[in-house]
Design an enzyme around this catalytic site. Structure first.
Site, PDB file in Angstrom:
ATOM      1  N   LYS A  11       0.834  -1.202   0.000  1.00  0.00           N
ATOM      2  CA  LYS A  11       0.000   0.000   0.000  1.00  0.00           C
ATOM      3  C   LYS A  11       0.877   1.264   0.000  1.00  0.00           C
ATOM      4  O   LYS A  11       2.089   1.188   0.207  1.00  0.00           O
ATOM      5  CB  LYS A  11      -0.919  -0.047   1.225  1.00  0.00           C
ATOM      6  N   TYR A  14     -12.622  -3.629  -3.153  1.00  0.00           N
ATOM      7  CA  TYR A  14     -13.168  -3.579  -1.794  1.00  0.00           C
ATOM      8  C   TYR A  14     -14.698  -3.546  -1.827  1.00  0.00           C
ATOM      9  O   TYR A  14     -15.311  -2.809  -1.055  1.00  0.00           O
ATOM     10  CB  TYR A  14     -12.611  -2.370  -1.045  1.00  0.00           C
ATOM     11  N   ASN A  53      -1.679  -0.028   6.770  1.00  0.00           N
ATOM     12  CA  ASN A  53      -1.144  -1.258   7.374  1.00  0.00           C
ATOM     13  C   ASN A  53      -0.261  -2.018   6.388  1.00  0.00           C
ATOM     14  O   ASN A  53      -0.231  -3.237   6.364  1.00  0.00           O
ATOM     15  CB  ASN A  53      -2.271  -2.128   7.953  1.00  0.00           C
ATOM     16  N   GLU A  64      -9.814 -10.912  -7.279  1.00  0.00           N
ATOM     17  CA  GLU A  64      -8.927  -9.743  -7.264  1.00  0.00           C
ATOM     18  C   GLU A  64      -7.901  -9.796  -8.401  1.00  0.00           C
ATOM     19  O   GLU A  64      -7.607  -8.764  -9.019  1.00  0.00           O
ATOM     20  CB  GLU A  64      -8.241  -9.634  -5.890  1.00  0.00           C
ATOM     21  N   HIS A 122      -1.562  -5.713   1.532  1.00  0.00           N
ATOM     22  CA  HIS A 122      -2.841  -6.410   1.361  1.00  0.00           C
ATOM     23  C   HIS A 122      -2.598  -7.835   0.908  1.00  0.00           C
ATOM     24  O   HIS A 122      -1.613  -8.121   0.218  1.00  0.00           O
ATOM     25  CB  HIS A 122      -3.668  -5.689   0.281  1.00  0.00           C
TER      26      HIS A 122
HETATM   27  O1  CDP Z   1      -6.825  -5.977   4.804  1.00  0.00           O
HETATM   28  P1  CDP Z   1      -7.635  -7.003   5.562  1.00  0.00           P
HETATM   29  O2  CDP Z   1      -8.194  -8.094   4.679  1.00  0.00           O
HETATM   30  O3  CDP Z   1      -6.847  -7.536   6.724  1.00  0.00           O
HETATM   31  O4  CDP Z   1      -8.870  -6.230   6.206  1.00  0.00           O
HETATM   32  P2  CDP Z   1     -10.298  -5.836   5.565  1.00  0.00           P
HETATM   33  O5  CDP Z   1     -11.311  -6.021   6.639  1.00  0.00           O
HETATM   34  O6  CDP Z   1     -10.513  -6.526   4.269  1.00  0.00           O
HETATM   35  O7  CDP Z   1     -10.174  -4.279   5.334  1.00  0.00           O
HETATM   36  C1  CDP Z   1      -9.469  -3.752   4.236  1.00  0.00           C
HETATM   37  C2  CDP Z   1      -8.652  -2.566   4.695  1.00  0.00           C
HETATM   38  O8  CDP Z   1      -9.512  -1.536   5.147  1.00  0.00           O
HETATM   39  C3  CDP Z   1      -7.745  -2.867   5.891  1.00  0.00           C
HETATM   40  O9  CDP Z   1      -6.520  -3.471   5.512  1.00  0.00           O
HETATM   41  C4  CDP Z   1      -7.534  -1.469   6.463  1.00  0.00           C
HETATM   42  O10 CDP Z   1      -6.610  -0.747   5.657  1.00  0.00           O
HETATM   43  C5  CDP Z   1      -8.932  -0.871   6.252  1.00  0.00           C
HETATM   44  N1  CDP Z   1      -9.813  -1.034   7.438  1.00  0.00           N
HETATM   45  C6  CDP Z   1      -9.957  -0.005   8.337  1.00  0.00           C
HETATM   46  O11 CDP Z   1      -9.330   1.019   8.162  1.00  0.00           O
HETATM   47  N2  CDP Z   1     -10.783  -0.131   9.436  1.00  0.00           N
HETATM   48  C7  CDP Z   1     -11.435  -1.267   9.659  1.00  0.00           C
HETATM   49  N3  CDP Z   1     -12.232  -1.381  10.731  1.00  0.00           N
HETATM   50  C8  CDP Z   1     -11.319  -2.325   8.751  1.00  0.00           C
HETATM   51  C9  CDP Z   1     -10.500  -2.184   7.656  1.00  0.00           C
HETATM   52 MG    MG Z   2      -9.616  -8.005   3.180  1.00  0.00          MG
END
Ligand code: CDP
Ligand code: MG
Length: 139
Positions: free
Chosen positions: A9, A49, A116, A130, A119
């Site tokens: 990212k 997303y 973070n 994806e 991805h």
């Molecule tokens: O990336 P990951 O699959 O671990 O998490 P996700 O639930 O698919 O969410 C995608 C991205 O959205 C996360 O990696 C974070 O950058 C962001 N996110 C966030 O800012 N706050 C949350 N409560 C959940 C996700």
């Molecule tokens: Mg995810």
């Protein structure tokens, strides 16, 4: 061979962590099948997303993800989907275990979850979906 989709990212690219992340991929023995630096567009991000577009925090995510180029690619190897998720660590950097990419690099002093570092697709189905969004020529 199983494949997954990954992205480094904007925070990972801007902090100069591309090499560190790719090193972990290669050290683990996964094969790089695609690698590209790209400024992402909103339409593709909304597809990527799709499960988050209706959440209140999506605007912040979109702004962040389009703020600077990302490095994205496809990696292959046995069990790579789950392994890459394990290597990333928990979504929230504050909860990510030491030794994981997020646990080692994504110290979020602001407490924000959004930056973070990287991805990874969360299932075989997500990986296929994806890869088709970002690298349609692979199908
Ligand atoms: O990336 P990951 O699959 O671990 O998490 P996700 O639930 O698919 O969410 C995608 C991205 O959205 C996360 O990696 C974070 O950058 C962001 N996110 C966030 O800012 N706050 C949350 N409560 C959940 C996700
Ligand atoms: Mg995810």
């Amino acid at each position: 061979m199983e494949k997954t989709f990954f992205m480094i990212k904007p925070d990972g690219v801007e902090r100069g962590l591309v090499g560190d992340v790719l090193k972990r991929i290669e050290r683990r023995g996964f094969r790089l099948e695609k690698l590209e630096m790209r400024q992402i567009d909103r339409a593709s991000l909304e597809k990527h997303y799709a499960d988050l577009v209706d959440r209140p925090f999506f605007l912040g995510i979109a702004e962040f993800m389009m703020s600077a180029p990302v490095v994205m690619g496809v990696i292959a190897g046995p069990g790579v989907v789950a392994s890459w998720r394990d290597m990333l660590g928990a979504t929230n950097p504050a909860e990510a275990a030491p030794g994981t990419i997020r646990g080692d690099f994504a110290t979020a002093p602001t407490g924000s979850i959004i930056p973070n570092i990287a991805h990874g697709s969360d299932s075989l189905e997500s990986a296929q979906r994806e890869i088709a969004i970002w690298f349609p020529e692979m199908n």
